[in-house]
Enzyme design. Structure first.
Site, PDB file in Angstrom:
ATOM      1  N   THR A  42      50.839  32.965 -21.003  1.00 34.02           N
ATOM      2  CA  THR A  42      50.628  32.334 -19.700  1.00 34.02           C
ATOM      3  C   THR A  42      49.536  31.282 -19.826  1.00 34.02           C
ATOM      4  O   THR A  42      48.418  31.585 -20.227  1.00 34.02           O
ATOM      5  CB  THR A  42      50.211  33.350 -18.628  1.00 34.02           C
ATOM      6  OG1 THR A  42      49.016  34.013 -19.045  1.00 34.02           O
ATOM      7  CG2 THR A  42      51.313  34.360 -18.371  1.00 34.02           C
ATOM      8  N   ASN A  44      46.782  29.277 -18.355  1.00 30.38           N
ATOM      9  CA  ASN A  44      45.924  29.429 -17.173  1.00 30.38           C
ATOM     10  C   ASN A  44      45.379  28.084 -16.748  1.00 30.38           C
ATOM     11  O   ASN A  44      45.034  27.255 -17.578  1.00 30.38           O
ATOM     12  CB  ASN A  44      44.754  30.362 -17.504  1.00 30.38           C
ATOM     13  CG  ASN A  44      45.214  31.776 -17.788  1.00 30.38           C
ATOM     14  OD1 ASN A  44      46.003  32.013 -18.707  1.00 30.38           O
ATOM     15  ND2 ASN A  44      44.733  32.718 -17.009  1.00 30.38           N
ATOM     16  N   GLU A 109      48.300  31.647 -13.414  1.00 28.68           N
ATOM     17  CA  GLU A 109      48.787  31.541 -14.790  1.00 28.68           C
ATOM     18  C   GLU A 109      50.284  31.341 -14.824  1.00 28.68           C
ATOM     19  O   GLU A 109      51.018  31.928 -14.043  1.00 28.68           O
ATOM     20  CB  GLU A 109      48.339  32.718 -15.649  1.00 28.68           C
ATOM     21  CG  GLU A 109      48.273  34.067 -15.017  1.00 28.68           C
ATOM     22  CD  GLU A 109      47.590  35.077 -15.929  1.00 28.68           C
ATOM     23  OE1 GLU A 109      48.069  35.247 -17.060  1.00 28.68           O
ATOM     24  OE2 GLU A 109      46.594  35.679 -15.509  1.00 28.68           O
TER      25      GLU A 109
HETATM   26  P1  ADP Z   1      45.154  33.143 -22.636  1.00 25.14           P
HETATM   27  O1  ADP Z   1      44.608  34.500 -22.314  1.00 25.14           O
HETATM   28  O2  ADP Z   1      44.158  32.230 -23.297  1.00 25.14           O
HETATM   29  O3  ADP Z   1      45.799  32.494 -21.438  1.00 25.14           O
HETATM   30  P2  ADP Z   1      47.838  33.756 -23.577  1.00 25.14           P
HETATM   31  O4  ADP Z   1      48.166  34.887 -24.513  1.00 25.14           O
HETATM   32  O5  ADP Z   1      48.223  33.949 -22.122  1.00 25.14           O
HETATM   33  O6  ADP Z   1      46.311  33.414 -23.730  1.00 25.14           O
HETATM   34  O7  ADP Z   1      48.534  32.447 -24.163  1.00 25.14           O
HETATM   35  C1  ADP Z   1      48.474  31.269 -23.403  1.00 25.14           C
HETATM   36  C2  ADP Z   1      48.531  29.999 -24.230  1.00 25.14           C
HETATM   37  O8  ADP Z   1      49.715  29.979 -25.028  1.00 25.14           O
HETATM   38  C3  ADP Z   1      48.635  28.787 -23.319  1.00 25.14           C
HETATM   39  O9  ADP Z   1      47.360  28.311 -22.923  1.00 25.14           O
HETATM   40  C4  ADP Z   1      49.379  27.781 -24.195  1.00 25.14           C
HETATM   41  O10 ADP Z   1      48.458  26.997 -24.930  1.00 25.14           O
HETATM   42  C5  ADP Z   1      50.192  28.647 -25.145  1.00 25.14           C
HETATM   43  N1  ADP Z   1      51.639  28.718 -24.854  1.00 25.14           N
HETATM   44  C6  ADP Z   1      52.598  28.621 -25.825  1.00 25.14           C
HETATM   45  N2  ADP Z   1      53.815  28.731 -25.279  1.00 25.14           N
HETATM   46  C7  ADP Z   1      53.653  28.888 -23.951  1.00 25.14           C
HETATM   47  C8  ADP Z   1      54.587  29.040 -22.854  1.00 25.14           C
HETATM   48  N3  ADP Z   1      55.910  29.059 -23.061  1.00 25.14           N
HETATM   49  N4  ADP Z   1      54.073  29.190 -21.593  1.00 25.14           N
HETATM   50  C9  ADP Z   1      52.745  29.179 -21.409  1.00 25.14           C
HETATM   51  N5  ADP Z   1      51.822  29.040 -22.391  1.00 25.14           N
HETATM   52  C10 ADP Z   1      52.263  28.895 -23.665  1.00 25.14           C
HETATM   53 MG    MG Z   2      47.154  33.414 -20.151  1.00 25.39          MG
END
Ligand code: ADP
Ligand code: MG
Length: 197
Positions: A42, A44, A109
């Site tokens: 997600t 954010n 998110e």
């Molecule tokens: P965080 O806790 O930092 O938000 P996540 O595990 O939720 O980490 O991963 C989010 C990050 O993954 C996003 O900020 C983006 O850079 C990357 N990402 C890759 N593919 C996607 C996708 N399909 N949708 C949203 N984010 C994605």
């Molecule tokens: Mg996230």
């Protein structure tokens, strides 16, 4: 249980007020809850910027829950998926209170329905929120949560595939904003000349 939820949300002719709603901001680090490991990363974006010019003042009064719509991204030139224009994708998103901050700060998110080759932290993201899917729930286990989110993704895909919901037809209010048209940011050739944007 999930199969009893409707697959299509809203009228076939398009979103009804207050939708579509707009929101934008840079992709920031989230709470590291391991969404990516679950196959549901997600992106954010901040929701607490007190900038009155931002078109997301509706956010404080909107119910928490799961929404769907479109996300557009301006990827940096070094990103493997860079195309030079704002890229638009379907998305599902959650708006809610982040327990991490003792329920005082809202978080937003977005899970984009696209497989990216690399992360895009720092990129500008624009959201056109087209409808509300459901309230957030407490889950007994991860499996039920993932099942529900996967169904949300199906709802988004099916609902946005209808004629009145496609931004690329140029009919949905906010479609031009999603592509940053009129801001002199890399015009998208095929959309030029479409008056309604
Ligand atoms: P965080 O806790 O930092 O938000 P996540 O595990 O939720 O980490 O991963 C989010 C990050 O993954 C996003 O900020 C983006 O850079 C990357 N990402 C890759 N593919 C996607 C996708 N399909 N949708 C949203 N984010 C994605
Ligand atoms: Mg996230």
């Amino acid at each position: 249980m999930t199969s009893q939820r409707p697959l299509l949300i809203g009228d076939p002719s398009g979103p009804s007020p207050p939708f579509p709603l707009r929101m934008s901001g840079p992709v920031i680090a989230g709470f590291g809850r391991g969404s990516k490991e679950l196959g549901i990363p997600t992106a954010n974006i901040p929701v607490d910027t007190p900038d009155p010019s931002r078109p997301d003042q509706w956010l404080n009064s909107t119910p928490s829950g799961v929404y769907f719509g479109y996300a557009s991204l301006q990827l940096p030139s070094g990103h493997p998926d860079f195309s030079g224009t704002w890229q638009v994708y379907p998305m599902v998103m959650s708006i809610g209170y982040n327990p991490f901050y003792k329920n005082t700060i809202r978080s937003a998110e977005v899970h984009i329905l696209h497989r990216f080759t690399a992360d895009f932290y720092g990129s500008q993201m624009r959201l056109l929120i087209m409808g509300y899917i459901r309230e957030e729930k407490d889950y007994a286990g991860l499996e039920a949560l993932i099942e529900d989110i996967n169904f949300d993704c199906e709802v988004a895909k099916a609902s946005l595939a209808r004629d009145g919901w496609k931004v690329d037809e140029g009919l949905v209010e906010g479609g031009g904003w999603l592509l940053a048209e009129g801001e002199n940011k890399k015009p998208v050739e095929e959309r030029q000349g479409e008056g309604k944007l």
